[in-house]
Motif scaffolding. Structure first.
Motif, mmCIF file in Angstrom:
data_model
loop_
_atom_site.group_PDB
_atom_site.id
_atom_site.type_symbol
_atom_site.label_atom_id
_atom_site.label_comp_id
_atom_site.label_asym_id
_atom_site.label_seq_id
_atom_site.Cartn_x
_atom_site.Cartn_y
_atom_site.Cartn_z
ATOM 1 N N PHE A 1 -13.879 -2.694 -100.187
ATOM 2 C CA PHE A 1 -13.622 -2.750 -98.757
ATOM 3 C C PHE A 1 -13.104 -4.114 -98.323
ATOM 4 C CE2 PHE A 1 -14.384 0.773 -95.971
ATOM 5 C CZ PHE A 1 -14.952 1.720 -96.804
ATOM 6 N N SER A 2 -13.669 -5.175 -98.880
ATOM 7 C CA SER A 2 -13.241 -6.510 -98.471
ATOM 8 C C SER A 2 -11.823 -6.796 -98.945
ATOM 9 C CB SER A 2 -14.214 -7.557 -99.026
ATOM 10 O OG SER A 2 -15.514 -7.345 -98.513
ATOM 11 N N ILE A 3 -11.505 -6.439 -100.188
ATOM 12 C CA ILE A 3 -10.143 -6.633 -100.686
ATOM 13 C C ILE A 3 -9.168 -5.756 -99.905
ATOM 14 C CG2 ILE A 3 -8.620 -6.246 -102.666
ATOM 15 C CD1 ILE A 3 -10.957 -7.079 -104.455
ATOM 16 N N GLY A 4 -9.571 -4.523 -99.611
ATOM 17 C CA GLY A 4 -8.706 -3.624 -98.856
ATOM 18 C C GLY A 4 -8.410 -4.131 -97.468
ATOM 19 N N ASN A 5 -9.423 -4.715 -96.818
ATOM 20 C CA ASN A 5 -9.265 -5.143 -95.434
ATOM 21 C C ASN A 5 -8.595 -6.505 -95.320
ATOM 22 O OD1 ASN A 5 -9.618 -4.355 -92.754
ATOM 23 N ND2 ASN A 5 -11.475 -5.548 -92.526
ATOM 24 N N THR A 6 -8.717 -7.344 -96.363
ATOM 25 C CA THR A 6 -8.205 -8.711 -96.294
ATOM 26 C C THR A 6 -6.871 -8.885 -96.990
ATOM 27 O OG1 THR A 6 -10.485 -9.534 -96.282
ATOM 28 C CG2 THR A 6 -8.762 -11.123 -96.777
ATOM 29 N N LEU A 7 -6.763 -8.385 -98.216
ATOM 30 C CA LEU A 7 -5.578 -8.625 -99.031
ATOM 31 C C LEU A 7 -4.587 -7.475 -98.993
ATOM 32 C CD1 LEU A 7 -4.245 -10.551 -101.144
ATOM 33 C CD2 LEU A 7 -5.474 -9.267 -102.903
ATOM 34 N N LEU A 8 -5.094 -6.236 -99.006
ATOM 35 C CA LEU A 8 -4.228 -5.071 -99.142
ATOM 36 C C LEU A 8 -3.828 -4.445 -97.813
ATOM 37 C CD1 LEU A 8 -6.021 -3.363 -102.166
ATOM 38 C CD2 LEU A 8 -4.008 -4.842 -102.202
ATOM 39 N N SER A 9 -4.530 -4.770 -96.747
ATOM 40 C CA SER A 9 -4.086 -4.266 -95.449
ATOM 41 C C SER A 9 -2.698 -4.837 -95.173
ATOM 42 C CB SER A 9 -5.052 -4.703 -94.340
ATOM 43 O OG SER A 9 -4.952 -6.102 -94.112
ATOM 44 N N PRO A 10 -1.845 -4.103 -94.486
ATOM 45 C CA PRO A 10 -0.485 -4.619 -94.243
ATOM 46 C C PRO A 10 -0.469 -5.993 -93.586
ATOM 47 C CG PRO A 10 -0.615 -2.280 -93.708
ATOM 48 C CD PRO A 10 -2.022 -2.723 -93.985
ATOM 49 N N ALA A 11 -1.381 -6.244 -92.637
ATOM 50 C CA ALA A 11 -1.412 -7.551 -91.970
ATOM 51 C C ALA A 11 -1.820 -8.653 -92.936
ATOM 52 C CB ALA A 11 -2.371 -7.505 -90.788
ATOM 53 N N SER B 1 -1.737 -8.564 -84.581
ATOM 54 C CA SER B 1 -1.375 -8.562 -85.993
ATOM 55 C C SER B 1 -0.950 -7.187 -86.472
ATOM 56 C CB SER B 1 -2.557 -9.054 -86.834
ATOM 57 O OG SER B 1 -2.891 -10.378 -86.492
ATOM 58 N N TYR B 2 -1.695 -6.160 -86.079
ATOM 59 C CA TYR B 2 -1.420 -4.823 -86.596
ATOM 60 C C TYR B 2 -0.170 -4.222 -85.967
ATOM 61 C CZ TYR B 2 -5.908 -4.964 -88.992
ATOM 62 O OH TYR B 2 -6.941 -5.298 -89.830
ATOM 63 N N ALA B 3 0.084 -4.507 -84.699
ATOM 64 C CA ALA B 3 1.329 -4.029 -84.083
ATOM 65 C C ALA B 3 2.531 -4.731 -84.711
ATOM 66 C CB ALA B 3 1.299 -4.281 -82.577
ATOM 67 N N HIS B 4 2.378 -6.004 -85.002
ATOM 68 C CA HIS B 4 3.452 -6.786 -85.627
ATOM 69 C C HIS B 4 3.827 -6.224 -86.991
ATOM 70 C CE1 HIS B 4 4.337 -10.160 -88.498
ATOM 71 N NE2 HIS B 4 5.291 -10.395 -87.617
ATOM 72 N N VAL B 5 2.829 -5.971 -87.829
ATOM 73 C CA VAL B 5 3.134 -5.521 -89.187
ATOM 74 C C VAL B 5 3.596 -4.057 -89.196
ATOM 75 C CG1 VAL B 5 0.811 -4.713 -89.823
ATOM 76 C CG2 VAL B 5 2.322 -5.635 -91.575
ATOM 77 N N LEU B 6 3.093 -3.257 -88.284
ATOM 78 C CA LEU B 6 3.560 -1.873 -88.214
ATOM 79 C C LEU B 6 5.042 -1.834 -87.839
ATOM 80 C CD1 LEU B 6 3.063 1.143 -88.332
ATOM 81 C CD2 LEU B 6 2.261 1.061 -85.966
ATOM 82 N N GLY C 1 13.857 -17.224 -83.290
ATOM 83 C CA GLY C 1 14.430 -15.925 -83.006
ATOM 84 C C GLY C 1 15.034 -15.243 -84.213
ATOM 85 N N SER C 2 14.886 -15.832 -85.414
ATOM 86 C CA SER C 2 15.402 -15.180 -86.610
ATOM 87 C C SER C 2 14.426 -14.107 -87.085
ATOM 88 C CB SER C 2 15.610 -16.202 -87.722
ATOM 89 O OG SER C 2 14.362 -16.689 -88.193
ATOM 90 N N LEU C 3 14.925 -13.224 -87.946
ATOM 91 C CA LEU C 3 14.067 -12.148 -88.459
ATOM 92 C C LEU C 3 12.931 -12.718 -89.302
ATOM 93 C CD1 LEU C 3 13.664 -9.076 -88.667
ATOM 94 C CD2 LEU C 3 15.074 -9.121 -90.731
ATOM 95 N N SER C 4 13.231 -13.683 -90.183
ATOM 96 C CA SER C 4 12.195 -14.300 -91.020
ATOM 97 C C SER C 4 11.153 -15.013 -90.169
ATOM 98 C CB SER C 4 12.834 -15.288 -92.005
ATOM 99 O OG SER C 4 11.858 -15.951 -92.774
ATOM 100 N N GLU C 5 11.593 -15.698 -89.120
ATOM 101 C CA GLU C 5 10.659 -16.369 -88.216
ATOM 102 C C GLU C 5 9.749 -15.359 -87.541
ATOM 103 O OE1 GLU C 5 8.772 -19.209 -85.741
ATOM 104 O OE2 GLU C 5 10.021 -19.498 -87.512
ATOM 105 N N HIS C 6 10.314 -14.236 -87.124
ATOM 106 C CA HIS C 6 9.539 -13.225 -86.400
ATOM 107 C C HIS C 6 8.492 -12.566 -87.292
ATOM 108 C CE1 HIS C 6 8.779 -10.200 -83.293
ATOM 109 N NE2 HIS C 6 8.771 -9.306 -84.260
ATOM 110 N N ILE C 7 8.842 -12.287 -88.555
ATOM 111 C CA ILE C 7 7.938 -11.503 -89.410
ATOM 112 C C ILE C 7 6.995 -12.384 -90.212
ATOM 113 C CG2 ILE C 7 7.815 -9.844 -91.302
ATOM 114 C CD1 ILE C 7 10.433 -8.665 -90.363
ATOM 115 N N VAL C 8 7.497 -13.457 -90.838
ATOM 116 C CA VAL C 8 6.632 -14.265 -91.717
ATOM 117 C C VAL C 8 6.601 -15.740 -91.311
ATOM 118 C CG1 VAL C 8 6.844 -12.739 -93.706
ATOM 119 C CG2 VAL C 8 8.526 -14.554 -93.387
#
Length: 515
Positions: A268-278, A362-367, A51-58
């Motif tokens: 596109f692959s780097i953008g979708n895998t590494l640079l996307s927020p998720a 994943s995307y709702a979490h990172v947003l 239930g900690s913030l760090s646990e929730h996000i990462v």
């Protein structure tokens, strides 16, 4: 790349609609089995949720390399990857998959090289979002705001696209008992509850199961296609006179030249895998720096299996089996029922649903994380406590899913072009990341000016307000915009001051000592 359209079950081929209706109990039973596994994973993840913030996000930076790899695969692949990519191969040929595979061959060393550096500074300074790293290194709230806007555009667009696909899949699996609209709402509600109660650890555990399921299903689909065709060679020989255009570069569109396959595929692959927020947050979540090489290798191995023996075979063989004029986004679903037993075809649709759930999660979490930390806490309430930020994350998750449902039900026609565009937008932060973790000469002025110019150029090319000097597939002007971004970033950096020595030491000095 395309998204799954919102078509009623009555629009399916009559024989398929009849088959689904006849075997509805079996279809519902398979769906119920997945729901049972989903609930079990949620309850298991709850046991270790602090239930900690760090646990929730990462996930307290504790994901092992297998879990981290499969959560990346499940998130990156998504419903678009399982339905849209085979449809793109069906439309333009194998050169599209060649571009994606080359892209991931480049992405793997990028994950190893940049990902480790992101992890080192993220762990040292408790970074949890892209804005934490970039905003702190360049000492600029403007850059932090860039990451918020990019996260809003990227994640909202993909959440809507996945809800569209999920509503359709649920409607088909239930024989229309669950309407498309109800399917969208149910999917959003289930993901909201799962995400709010388990955080990143729950996402990772679910993605591990979903990633393994997706890999097995797409690999198995390829085996059934080969068996149905009579051999691997027959999958391609069945194309007849169309074989050359569909299996060689530059493809039937003439756009997939070798340089496009290499450069656009990599971007596109780097953008979708590494640079996307998720993807970025997953770099923070891995448990140890030594595991990045394993993660990079597994991503390449698993995605190669999926794209070669699954995606490409589905698209290519669909040209032979399915009637001319078939909607490309339905190719994988229709072909599944043609070459596999009903139970496995229905399980394949459940696999698509699993990919959709992973991506929405994943995307709702990172947003929620980026809006809460990089916008509300930075610009509105700097004194927000960790407990307050955690509650705010969950409120933003609910708001995000409500917005996603509205988008899926009201604005579906806008999603496909936006889904392509936002990946190109994510690519524009690559120079900033490289400067923060690998090039000490990078300046704050360059980090503000260069990506802004790149994004403006992308928008102008997309709206056809200026001529595009280099035609590329998927997103107009991505090469020109990204090249202009890099040139400006380097040029402006050389004419302005780099970061103070103490900031360089905090980042580049730390990285040099740790790596």
């Amino acid at each position: 790349m395309s998204s799954v359209p919102t078509i009623p079950i009555q629009a399916l081929p009559p024989e398929l609609a009849e088959t689904i209706s006849t075997n509805l109990p079996l279809s519902l039973g398979i769906l119920a089995c997945y729901v049972t596994v989903f609930i079990g994973i949620t309850l298991f993840a709850r046991r270790g949720y602090s239930g900690s913030l760090s646990e929730h996000i990462v996930a307290s930076r504790g994901l092992g390399w297998v879990v981290a790899s499969l959560t990346l695969v499940a998130t990156v692949l998504s419903g678009v990857g399982m339905a849209g990519f085979p449809g793109t191969v069906y439309s333009v040929g194998f050169s599209f998959i060649a571009m994606i595979l080359v892209g991931y061959a480049v992405t793997a060393p990028a994950v190893w090289y940049l990902g480790r550096r992101m992890w080192v500074v993220g762990k040292e300074y408790d970074h949890q979002t892209p804005g934490d790293l970039l905003g702190d290194y360049y000492q600029s709230d403007t850059i932090r705001l860039y990451t918020v806007l990019a996260s809003l555009a990227f994640n909202t667009t993909y959440i809507v696209a996945q809800l569209l696909a999920g509503g359709l899949i649920l409607m088909i699996l239930t024989g229309g008992v669950v309407s498309f609209e109800l399917g969208v709402i149910v999917l959003a509600l289930v993901v909201t509850v799962h995400l709010a109660t388990t955080g990143m650890r729950g996402i990772a555990y679910l993605d591990t199961f979903n990633g393994a399921l997706i890999t097995v299903l797409l690999g198995g689909f390829g085996v059934f296609i080969v068996s149905h065709a009579g051999g691997v060679g027959d999958v391609f020989n069945s194309l007849g006179n169309a074989r050359a255009g569909l299996t060689t570069a530059p493809g039937i569109t003439g756009q997939f030249t070798p340089e496009v396959i290499l450069i656009v595929g990599a971007l596109f692959s780097i953008g979708n895998t590494l640079l996307s927020p998720a993807g970025w947050i997953r770099m923070y979540s891995i448990d140890a720096e030594r595991n990045f090489a394993k993660v990079a290798a597994m991503i390449v191995g698993v995605l190669t299996l999926i794209y070669v023996f699954g995606t490409s075979f589905i698209g290519i063989y669909g040209r032979t089996i399915l009637p001319e004029g078939t909607n490309p986004d339905t190719v994988s679903s229709l072909l599944a029922f043609d070459v596999m037993p009903f139970s496995l075809a229905a399980l394949f649709l459940v696999g698509i649903l699993a990919a959709i759930v992973s991506t929405i999660d994943s995307y709702a979490h990172v947003l929620a994380a980026t809006v809460s930390r990089d916008f509300i806490k930075t610009f509105i309430n700097p004194d927000l406590s960790e407990e307050g930020e955690l509650v705010l994350n969950k409120v933003v998750i609910i708001a995000t899913m409500l917005a996603g449902v509205a988008g899926a039900l009201l604005y579906s026609s806008l999603i496909t072009p936006l889904a392509l565009f936002v990946v190109a937008v994510a690519v524009q932060v690559l120079p900033l990341l490289f400067g923060a973790v690998a090039w000490p000469r990078a300046s704050t002025e360059a980090a503000i000016i260069a990506p802004a110019v790149g994004m403006i150029l992308l928008g102008l090319f997309q709206l056809q307000l200026i001529p595009n000097p280099y035609v590329t597939p998927l997103v107009p002007g991505i090469l020109v915009a990204t090249a202009a971004n890099f040139v400006l970033f380097v040029g402006v950096s050389y004419f302005t001051s780099p970061q103070p020595l103490d900031k360089m030491e905090q980042y580049h000095g730390l990285i040099n000592r740790k790596l």
